[in-house]
Motif scaffolding. Structure first.
Motif, mmCIF file in Angstrom:
data_model
loop_
_atom_site.group_PDB
_atom_site.id
_atom_site.type_symbol
_atom_site.label_atom_id
_atom_site.label_comp_id
_atom_site.label_asym_id
_atom_site.label_seq_id
_atom_site.Cartn_x
_atom_site.Cartn_y
_atom_site.Cartn_z
ATOM 1 N N ALA A 178 0.834 -1.207 0.000
ATOM 2 C CA ALA A 178 0.000 0.000 0.000
ATOM 3 C C ALA A 178 0.870 1.259 0.000
ATOM 4 C CB ALA A 178 -0.924 -0.014 1.219
ATOM 5 N N ALA A 179 1.957 1.237 0.758
ATOM 6 C CA ALA A 179 2.835 2.418 0.800
ATOM 7 C C ALA A 179 3.412 2.705 -0.587
ATOM 8 C CB ALA A 179 3.950 2.189 1.820
ATOM 9 N N LYS A 180 3.780 1.644 -1.294
ATOM 10 C CA LYS A 180 4.327 1.836 -2.658
ATOM 11 C C LYS A 180 3.278 2.459 -3.571
ATOM 12 C CE LYS A 180 6.049 -2.080 -3.972
ATOM 13 N NZ LYS A 180 6.726 -3.185 -4.608
ATOM 14 N N LYS A 181 2.052 1.925 -3.507
ATOM 15 C CA LYS A 181 0.957 2.441 -4.341
ATOM 16 C C LYS A 181 0.624 3.891 -3.974
ATOM 17 C CE LYS A 181 -0.908 -0.520 -7.154
ATOM 18 N NZ LYS A 181 -0.689 -0.325 -8.592
ATOM 19 N N LEU A 182 0.542 4.167 -2.676
ATOM 20 C CA LEU A 182 0.189 5.527 -2.236
ATOM 21 C C LEU A 182 1.294 6.521 -2.606
ATOM 22 C CD1 LEU A 182 -1.458 4.782 1.241
ATOM 23 C CD2 LEU A 182 -2.621 5.506 -0.842
ATOM 24 N N SER A 183 2.531 6.053 -2.611
ATOM 25 C CA SER A 183 3.635 6.969 -2.961
ATOM 26 C C SER A 183 3.467 7.463 -4.399
ATOM 27 C CB SER A 183 5.000 6.291 -2.773
ATOM 28 O OG SER A 183 5.217 5.326 -3.776
ATOM 29 N N LYS A 184 2.861 6.633 -5.241
ATOM 30 C CA LYS A 184 2.631 7.056 -6.638
ATOM 31 C C LYS A 184 1.538 8.125 -6.692
ATOM 32 C CE LYS A 184 4.648 3.130 -8.855
ATOM 33 N NZ LYS A 184 4.798 2.017 -7.905
ATOM 34 N N LEU A 185 0.558 8.018 -5.786
ATOM 35 C CA LEU A 185 -0.533 9.004 -5.776
ATOM 36 C C LEU A 185 -0.053 10.388 -5.345
ATOM 37 C CD1 LEU A 185 -3.594 7.058 -4.278
ATOM 38 C CD2 LEU A 185 -2.942 7.363 -6.660
ATOM 39 N N VAL A 186 1.044 10.455 -4.612
ATOM 40 C CA VAL A 186 1.540 11.785 -4.190
ATOM 41 C C VAL A 186 2.850 12.169 -4.898
ATOM 42 C CG1 VAL A 186 0.389 12.046 -1.957
ATOM 43 C CG2 VAL A 186 2.512 10.740 -2.075
ATOM 44 N N TRP A 207 9.297 7.069 4.301
ATOM 45 C CA TRP A 207 10.618 6.622 3.868
ATOM 46 C C TRP A 207 10.691 6.556 2.342
ATOM 47 C CZ3 TRP A 207 14.538 7.112 6.703
ATOM 48 C CH2 TRP A 207 15.733 6.437 6.430
ATOM 49 N N LEU A 208 9.639 5.997 1.733
ATOM 50 C CA LEU A 208 9.618 5.857 0.270
ATOM 51 C C LEU A 208 9.597 7.210 -0.440
ATOM 52 C CD1 LEU A 208 6.972 3.046 -0.404
ATOM 53 C CD2 LEU A 208 9.407 2.985 -0.972
ATOM 54 N N THR A 209 9.026 8.226 0.206
ATOM 55 C CA THR A 209 8.927 9.542 -0.427
ATOM 56 C C THR A 209 10.046 10.486 0.051
ATOM 57 O OG1 THR A 209 7.341 10.282 1.260
ATOM 58 C CG2 THR A 209 6.414 9.379 -0.781
ATOM 59 N N ASN A 210 11.059 9.899 0.688
ATOM 60 C CA ASN A 210 12.236 10.672 1.122
ATOM 61 C C ASN A 210 11.916 11.775 2.128
ATOM 62 O OD1 ASN A 210 14.118 9.236 -0.532
ATOM 63 N ND2 ASN A 210 13.152 10.266 -2.271
ATOM 64 N N HIS A 211 11.026 11.469 3.050
ATOM 65 C CA HIS A 211 10.744 12.401 4.136
ATOM 66 C C HIS A 211 11.215 11.753 5.439
ATOM 67 C CE1 HIS A 211 8.229 14.055 0.964
ATOM 68 N NE2 HIS A 211 8.176 15.162 1.661
ATOM 69 N N ASP A 212 12.183 12.381 6.087
ATOM 70 C CA ASP A 212 12.824 11.761 7.252
ATOM 71 C C ASP A 212 11.946 11.765 8.499
ATOM 72 O OD1 ASP A 212 15.027 11.335 5.759
ATOM 73 O OD2 ASP A 212 16.150 13.066 6.521
ATOM 74 N N SER A 231 -3.647 4.220 15.977
ATOM 75 C CA SER A 231 -2.401 3.504 15.888
ATOM 76 C C SER A 231 -2.238 2.786 14.545
ATOM 77 C CB SER A 231 -2.341 2.463 17.003
ATOM 78 O OG SER A 231 -3.476 1.604 16.920
ATOM 79 N N LYS A 232 -3.346 2.467 13.851
ATOM 80 C CA LYS A 232 -3.189 1.585 12.682
ATOM 81 C C LYS A 232 -2.502 2.268 11.500
ATOM 82 C CE LYS A 232 -7.439 -0.741 12.533
ATOM 83 N NZ LYS A 232 -8.012 0.541 12.444
ATOM 84 N N GLY A 233 -2.492 3.599 11.498
ATOM 85 C CA GLY A 233 -1.849 4.303 10.377
ATOM 86 C C GLY A 233 -0.342 4.414 10.511
ATOM 87 N N ILE A 234 0.199 4.057 11.685
ATOM 88 C CA ILE A 234 1.612 4.376 11.936
ATOM 89 C C ILE A 234 2.589 3.599 11.038
ATOM 90 C CG2 ILE A 234 3.456 4.441 13.665
ATOM 91 C CD1 ILE A 234 1.354 5.093 15.773
ATOM 92 N N PRO A 235 2.500 2.270 10.965
ATOM 93 C CA PRO A 235 3.480 1.578 10.108
ATOM 94 C C PRO A 235 3.355 1.972 8.638
ATOM 95 C CG PRO A 235 1.991 -0.011 11.158
ATOM 96 C CD PRO A 235 1.656 1.333 11.719
ATOM 97 N N LEU A 236 2.135 2.219 8.196
ATOM 98 C CA LEU A 236 1.914 2.640 6.809
ATOM 99 C C LEU A 236 2.604 3.987 6.546
ATOM 100 C CD1 LEU A 236 0.376 2.409 4.087
ATOM 101 C CD2 LEU A 236 -1.508 3.655 5.185
ATOM 102 N N THR A 237 2.454 4.890 7.495
ATOM 103 C CA THR A 237 3.012 6.235 7.306
ATOM 104 C C THR A 237 4.535 6.220 7.409
ATOM 105 O OG1 THR A 237 0.964 7.082 8.200
ATOM 106 C CG2 THR A 237 2.781 8.635 8.052
ATOM 107 N N GLN A 238 5.047 5.359 8.286
ATOM 108 C CA GLN A 238 6.501 5.167 8.360
ATOM 109 C C GLN A 238 7.032 4.719 6.992
ATOM 110 O OE1 GLN A 238 9.265 4.946 10.594
ATOM 111 N NE2 GLN A 238 10.389 4.027 8.890
ATOM 112 N N ALA A 239 6.386 3.721 6.406
ATOM 113 C CA ALA A 239 6.841 3.190 5.115
ATOM 114 C C ALA A 239 6.708 4.244 4.017
ATOM 115 C CB ALA A 239 6.036 1.935 4.761
ATOM 116 N N LEU A 240 5.589 4.954 4.009
ATOM 117 C CA LEU A 240 5.337 5.953 2.973
ATOM 118 C C LEU A 240 6.291 7.144 3.105
ATOM 119 C CD1 LEU A 240 3.598 6.874 0.610
ATOM 120 C CD2 LEU A 240 1.885 7.687 2.238
#
Ligand code: ADE
Length: 180
Positions: free
Chosen positions: A42-50, A74-79, A63-72
């Motif tokens: 999902a993080a890979k797919k969402l990274s394309k949307l932004v 990182w993938l979008t180069n936001h530290d 709490s459920k959004g945290i791992p997704l947002t961590q992955a996203l």
């Protein structure tokens, strides 16, 4: 045996248990926590949307959004990304909060932004991230907090839009989830 709803998202299939959460609402329970494969997909797919949306920070809710947002993030180069909490913590400085109505929580809930994070948000472009948008209560409260902190919400993302949320044109999502 518990009845299930089969969710297909790209190459992934999940059999979601049907859970009655009130006399007239049953949800297909989508628990992202622990599902590394779905989170990463999902993080890979969402990274394309932004990909064409310049932003400064992602923000999510405990709490459920945290791992997704961590992955996203990182993938979008936001530290750094921002997590809204469900209660005030002792270490927070000048926290601000907003009440929330969430479909899966019967008790009154709130979302809390640490004052230190509010400082980060000021004047910045923010993307809100959640696993499932349903009534939209969490996203609404998150947007209010971002705006109170002086930030601007430039996009709202979720893996799934549930029920009427699928009709919204102010959110981007990867799949739909029915209510039963
Ligand atoms: N179907 C669902 N599964 C998990 N969390 C949810 N939050 C709102 N709807 C949900």
């Amino acid at each position: 045996m518990t009845k299930t709803y089969q969710l297909k998202l790209g190459p992934l299939t999940r059999n979601l248990p049907l859970i009655k959460i009130s006399p007239d609402v049953t949800i297909a329970s989508f628990v992202l926590l622990g599902d590394a494969e779905m989170t990463h997909y999902a993080a890979k797919k969402l990274s394309k949307l932004v990909a064409n949306v310049p932003f400064d920070y992602l923000i999510t809710m405990e709490s459920k959004g945290i791992p997704l947002t961590q992955a996203l993030s990182w993938l979008t180069n936001h530290d750094r990304y921002i997590v809204l909490r469900k209660s005030v913590k002792d270490y927070m400085q000048h926290p601000i909060s907003e009440p929330v109505n969430a479909i899966t929580t019967s008790a009154d809930q709130e979302l809390v932004l640490d004052g230190a994070d509010a400082e980060l948000i000021k004047g910045k472009r923010i993307v809100i991230v959640d696993d499932v948008i349903s009534t939209g209560g969490s996203v609404f409260a998150a947007k209010a907090l971002v705006e109170r902190a002086g930030g601007t919400v430039v996009s709202q993302l979720a893996i799934l839009a549930e029920g009427d949320a699928a009709e919204r044109d102010d959110i981007h999502y990867l799949g739909k989830l029915p209510l039963f």
